[in-house]
Design an enzyme around this catalytic site. Sequence first.
Site, short mmCIF file in Angstrom:
data_model
loop_
_atom_site.label_atom_id
_atom_site.label_comp_id
_atom_site.label_asym_id
_atom_site.label_seq_id
_atom_site.Cartn_x
_atom_site.Cartn_y
_atom_site.Cartn_z
N THR A 71 8.65 -9.10 7.87
CA THR A 71 8.14 -8.40 9.06
C THR A 71 6.87 -7.67 8.64
OG1 THR A 71 9.37 -6.40 8.51
CG2 THR A 71 10.48 -8.01 9.96
N GLN A 115 6.61 12.25 6.39
CA GLN A 115 7.33 10.96 6.38
C GLN A 115 8.80 11.18 6.74
OE1 GLN A 115 7.00 8.40 2.92
NE2 GLN A 115 5.03 9.31 2.38
N TYR A 161 13.38 6.97 4.15
CA TYR A 161 13.95 5.78 4.79
C TYR A 161 15.43 5.65 4.43
CZ TYR A 161 14.66 0.89 6.10
OH TYR A 161 15.14 -0.27 6.65
N GLY A 162 15.73 5.81 3.15
CA GLY A 162 17.12 5.70 2.71
C GLY A 162 18.03 6.73 3.36
N VAL A 169 0.86 -1.19 0.00
CA VAL A 169 0.00 0.00 0.00
C VAL A 169 0.89 1.24 0.00
CG1 VAL A 169 -1.85 1.18 1.21
CG2 VAL A 169 -1.67 -1.30 1.37
#
Length: 181
Positions: A137, A10, A98-99, A1
């Site tokens: 996960t 974010q 995230y990176g 998603v």
Amino acid sequence: VQDTTPFAVQAEVTLKTNFFGTRNVCTELLPLMKPYGRVVNVSSMVSSSALGGCSPELQQKFRSDTITEEELVQLMNKFVEDTKKSVHQKEGWPNTAYGVSKIGVTVLSRIQARLLNEQRKGDHILLNACCPGWVRTDMAGPRATKSPEEGAETPVYLALLPSNADAPHGQFVSDKTVRPW
């Protein structure tokens, strides 16, 4: 998603958790580390691909052997601010919060290992960053290639390095192998 949260949000939440959370724990616990202790920061291979997506100037800073923790924190804060102004790509950042957060963890680990060498060389503490791999996960989902047990192999390997080991230290490790940074 696909996450519909605005990218700037974010970025802020992801960096607060992955980078600043790791930094805060290390700031408190590293001074308490006993000789022959082992520190394993969980990064990601995404840090390497995100590094490749940075401008040459940013790559040079993140690969520097002399970057300070303060300079790294300034860069991580700049990424968050640049996302809020929607100029992060123009400023040379990759389009992955995230990176970037995991670049921060990997570089922080390199800095902390360097400081341990300078301040506590005789204590034989080893500190590394690692990638557990793509692990099944809640975050990675059911298609990930590694079981949680397989994902634990590299972090556990680093945590249990024998007391006579002097390496790896200040490295990025994946599949129990030091990877170039």
